[in-house]
Design a protein around this motif. Structure first.
Motif: not given
Length: 294
Positions: A215-228
């Motif tokens: 979904n949007f979060s897996t493709e964007a924010t989780l990768k760029t904001e959470v894992l980092t």
């Protein structure tokens, strides 16, 4: 464009949105509760600063509001002088995330004064506000008012959706953000559970993103904001929590009895209570992560 435009609210979203209106050459007056911000932004984009909402109303035929809540919109319009100085035949376009029933009530009250009102909330956050590529959901009960607003909306967004009568735009915005919030929460839980079992979160996310769970979060924010651990998506925790609550309240008011929206709202409420209103919404992950460790 013959209408003089007023823009109220010059925060993260209102700043670039109003700049696009000014760039079109339309006569623009701007106002923010912060006088220094009002003056600086007006000078930067070539607009006229208003000292208060009454002054903005006198100088505007169409007013765009981009404020934190529907209650703040109501106060600005009815309690702080805006509606008192707008001429009959003027139009207010509320682009905030507001409660749908509150928008209907405000519309009805303004109609008695001869002032039009439509709701036109947006999706796309700050990056798409900056590029004028917002998706805009428009609730309008009058065709002429929609036609009048559409050229202004097209200065800020490239996808204009007519959702129905007044209030439907705000309902759609809340429902969209509920789906986004549920997707973020579900994906967060999947990563947290996977890591507890020994899965690498980055690997898990890569697999989800080529599978049906993406979904949007897996493709964007989780990768760029959470894992980092950056937690700087630009969309505040308080704002998202508010939108999910609007969706949950809508379910309750319609006697829908839908459980997931209520549970999602409670889950985000917990994150807000622990982290505070100023945090980015992606930081909710840390609350749920800590819960799994206890």
């Amino acid at each position: 464009m013959v209408d003089r435009i007023g823009f109220v609210g010059l925060g993260h979203m209102g700043n670039p949105m109003s700049a696009h209106i000014a760039a079109s050459g339309a006569p623009l007056t701007v106002y923010d509760i912060d006088p220094a911000l009002t003056r600086a932004h007006a000078a930067e984009i070539g607009a006229t600063p208003a000292a208060d909402l009454a002054e903005l109303g006198r100088n505007s035929d169409v007013v765009v509001t981009m404020l934190p809540t529907g209650q703040v919109v109501r106060q600005a319009v009815l309690e702080q002088g805006l509606a008192d100085t707008l001429a009959k035949g003027s139009l207010i376009i509320d682009m905030s995330s507001s409660v749908p029933t509150g928008s209907v009530t405000l519309h009805d009250e303004l109609e008695k004064r001869g002032i039009g009102f439509i709701d036109a909330p947006v999706s796309g956050a700050v990056p798409r506000a900056k590029t004028a590529t917002l998706a805009i959901m428009v609730g309008a009960s009058d065709e002429a008012q929609f036609a009048r607003a559409e050229p202004i909306l097209k200065l800020m967004g490239d996808r204009i959706f007519r959702t129905g009568g007044v209030g439907t735009g705000h309902a759609m915005k809340a429902l969209n953000n509920y789906v986004a919030a549920a997707g973020f929460a579900a994906a967060s839980e999947a990563l947290i559970l996977g890591e507890k079992f020994g899965l690498n979160p980055e690997t898990a996310l890569d697999i989800i993103n080529v599978s049906t769970g993406r979904n949007f979060s897996t493709e964007a924010t989780l990768k760029t904001e959470v894992l980092t651990r950056a937690f700087k998506s630009g969309f505040g925790l308080a704002l998202l929590t508010k939108d999910v609550k609007i969706a949950a309240d809508l379910s309750e008011s319609l006697d829908a009895g839908l459980p997931l929206v209520a549970e999602t709202s409670a889950w985000w409420d917990r994150a807000l209570a622990e982290l505070g209103a100023e945090k980015d919404h992606t930081e909710a992950f840390t609350v749920w992560e800590a819960t799994a460790r206890t």
